[in-house]
Design an enzyme around this catalytic site. Structure first.
Site, short mmCIF file in Angstrom:
data_model
loop_
_atom_site.label_atom_id
_atom_site.label_comp_id
_atom_site.label_asym_id
_atom_site.label_seq_id
_atom_site.Cartn_x
_atom_site.Cartn_y
_atom_site.Cartn_z
N CYS A 27 29.20 52.78 19.04
CA CYS A 27 29.92 52.48 20.29
C CYS A 27 28.93 52.23 21.42
O CYS A 27 29.14 51.34 22.26
CB CYS A 27 30.84 53.63 20.68
SG CYS A 27 32.13 54.00 19.47
N CYS A 74 29.61 58.46 19.83
CA CYS A 74 29.54 57.47 18.75
C CYS A 74 28.36 56.51 18.93
O CYS A 74 28.38 55.68 19.84
CB CYS A 74 30.86 56.70 18.73
SG CYS A 74 30.88 55.20 17.75
#
Length: 104
Positions: free
Chosen positions: A32, A29
């Site tokens: 993230c 991600c």
């Protein structure tokens, strides 16, 4: 920063005398990866006031299901073992600091 797993979730969250922030992420991600260093920095700033954990959603789906995490990053703040608040997505360091301060 501490790593949290499905197996350690209850004992880590419910046994804490201070608020607990959990950064739920996945290795693949991009947002993230941007959020991670911000949360790491804040974990040093709030040492002794808030416990910080990272939890990889792909490796710990049970907890993700329990808290209905369907988008990442998701950051959850627990107070007294209960969910106090959460946010989804990337936020700035100042936004997160303000969010934490509003709950502790």
């Amino acid at each position: 920063m501490n790593i949290l797993t499905d197996e350690l979730f209850d004992s880590s969250i419910k046994s804490s005398d201070i608020p607990v922030l959990v950064d739920i992420f996945a290795e693949w991600c991009p947002p993230c990866k941007l959020l991670g260093p911000i949360v790491e920095k804040l974990s040093e700033e709030y040492k002794g006031k808030v416990e910080f954990y990272k939890m990889d959603l792909d490796k710990n789906p049970k907890t993700g299901d329990l808290f209905q995490v369907d988008r990442i990053p998701t950051v959850v703040l627990f107070v007294g073992g209960q969910v106090k608040d959460k946010f989804i997505g990337l936020k700035s360091e100042e936004e997160i600091r303000s969010w934490i301060n509003s709950h502790i």
